[in-house]
Design a protein around this motif. Structure first.
Motif, mmCIF file in Angstrom:
data_model
loop_
_atom_site.group_PDB
_atom_site.id
_atom_site.type_symbol
_atom_site.label_atom_id
_atom_site.label_comp_id
_atom_site.label_asym_id
_atom_site.label_seq_id
_atom_site.Cartn_x
_atom_site.Cartn_y
_atom_site.Cartn_z
ATOM 1 N N THR A 126 0.817 -1.218 0.000
ATOM 2 C CA THR A 126 0.000 0.000 0.000
ATOM 3 C C THR A 126 0.851 1.267 0.000
ATOM 4 O OG1 THR A 126 -0.091 0.047 2.415
ATOM 5 C CG2 THR A 126 -1.857 -1.136 1.274
ATOM 6 N N GLY A 132 0.498 8.703 0.869
ATOM 7 C CA GLY A 132 -0.213 9.336 -0.238
ATOM 8 C C GLY A 132 -0.134 10.855 -0.287
ATOM 9 N N SER A 188 -2.765 7.059 6.408
ATOM 10 C CA SER A 188 -3.503 6.157 5.520
ATOM 11 C C SER A 188 -4.232 5.105 6.347
ATOM 12 C CB SER A 188 -2.518 5.502 4.547
ATOM 13 O OG SER A 188 -3.023 4.273 4.102
ATOM 14 N N LYS A 214 -6.954 7.143 1.619
ATOM 15 C CA LYS A 214 -7.191 5.792 1.075
ATOM 16 C C LYS A 214 -8.465 5.156 1.625
ATOM 17 C CE LYS A 214 -2.201 5.228 0.501
ATOM 18 N NZ LYS A 214 -1.014 4.366 0.461
ATOM 19 N N SER A 259 -10.058 10.130 -0.253
ATOM 20 C CA SER A 259 -9.323 9.201 -1.107
ATOM 21 C C SER A 259 -8.736 10.000 -2.264
ATOM 22 C CB SER A 259 -10.240 8.097 -1.642
ATOM 23 O OG SER A 259 -9.608 7.461 -2.737
ATOM 24 N N LYS A 299 -7.378 8.763 -4.667
ATOM 25 C CA LYS A 299 -7.634 7.980 -5.876
ATOM 26 C C LYS A 299 -9.009 8.310 -6.454
ATOM 27 C CE LYS A 299 -7.441 3.157 -7.416
ATOM 28 N NZ LYS A 299 -7.108 1.792 -6.975
#
Lengths: 219, 219
Positions: free
Chosen positions: A144, B41, B142, B167, B198, B200
């Motif tokens: 991750t 991230g 995360s 995430k 997130s 993403k």
């Protein structure tokens, strides 16, 4: 000035690390220094690892954390002796130093141990700079965390003897290029064994446990 | 001795940080120090954050890494000015210090910037100890890192003004107790805003962007 001071601290550390190494060697103890980012799964891996090797190999753990005894509490359930080290919150405490390991080892019956695991503070930078007198070093990397950590934190990957690529059970849900990650590891450390595992599902543990047992028995 | 030396280094850093703060304040620049573990991230969040605020707010980024310019390369695609700082591999380089930020800022046209993001080195320990003259601090956590990081790395969570829980798209595949994690955050820092996002899927970005825009405009 800062660099010079850090060098001096590291010199003192190296001396203490050699004392530890001599002591562990005389007792025939294989010492494994386990390092990683926070949250990559060190404790879960060690819990499973101990359950696999305990019948054969007498083990103990020193757990380093800045605060809390959460990890030691989890590992204590495996019934191996566990020493928790809390490094406190301030500078110089982002890693385990050799003298800290020497002191912690005094709380263990070293004549009754063949394998000592040191779970280092969660930090992919500083712990790599501090020799603690270990026999081998392992870095844990979670899938991750992205592929490029080996090239961004090269010292850690250069200094370790094996890498554990953890949480592979999550691969179906991630955009993660595993081959790229392993390629980056080998760019830094060409011969490094990489074990693809999941502490959750126990996937991939057999080759890792075999590698470890062989190392412990060579001691 | 080690602690005393670290104190001295931090005192020098505080002086430089105040110089930075005065300079940024005179130019009316809001400076955000973004910190986290490796792989939580940060870069992906900043990429998305910049795409949301850029039409309104003139932004720039200073990216800290031990090695590589991977993150700067990604952020450069957003067309904001990006300065990469590589701290090198040795001691004292596990964080961005105030003088490093002061030097990096010399490479930016400060009259043409309202918002400066500093992406710190991936490390949940050391960066929290170093004031860089920022206006606010944000920690990224995360959901793959487990619930207990706030209590294990309390200084980071005490020193930050907001937390980004990243995430969250992976929550269905994890045994993660989100309420427990937020509870731990508030145990360390009771009033801390926590944004569940997130990078993403862009889920949850609206309240985060609103908070940020308000902060920048108050400057």
């Amino acid at each position: 000035m800062e660099i010079k001071v850090v060098r001096k601290v590291l010199d003192v550390n190296d001396t203490m690390a050699e004392q530890n190494r001599k002591m562990f060697s005389e007792k025939g103890i294989f010492v494994l220094n386990v390092m990683s980012s926070p949250g990559s799964g060190k404790t879960a891996i060690l819990e499973k690892t101990l359950s696999f090797i305990m019948p054969d190999i007498k083990s103990a753990v020193i757990v380093g954390d800045i605060c809390t005894s959460n990890d030691a509490d989890i590992l204590a359930k495996t019934n191996v002796p566990v020493v928790q080290v809390n490094t406190g919150e301030f500078g110089g405490d982002c890693h385990l130093a050799a003298h800290v390991i020497g002191n912690a080892a005094n709380n263990l019956d070293l004549d009754d141990i063949d394998f000592l695991i040191v779970e280092n503070v969660g930090n992919l930078v500083c712990p790599a700079e501090f020799d603690i007198g270990e026999s081998a070093r392992v870095v844990v990397l979670s899938v991750t965390e992205g592929e490029d950590k080996p090239v961004k934190y090269p010292l850690m990957f250069r200094e370790c003897n094996a890498a554990l690529l953890n949480k592979v059970d999550l691969l179906p849900y991630l955009d993660y290029d595993k081959e790229m990650a392993i390629g980056y590891i080998h760019q830094i450390n060409p011969d490094m064994p990489v074990f693809e595992i999941s502490a959750k599902t126990e996937e991939g543990f057999d080759p890792w446990i075999d590698w470890l047992k062989k190392k412990v028995r060579q001691m």
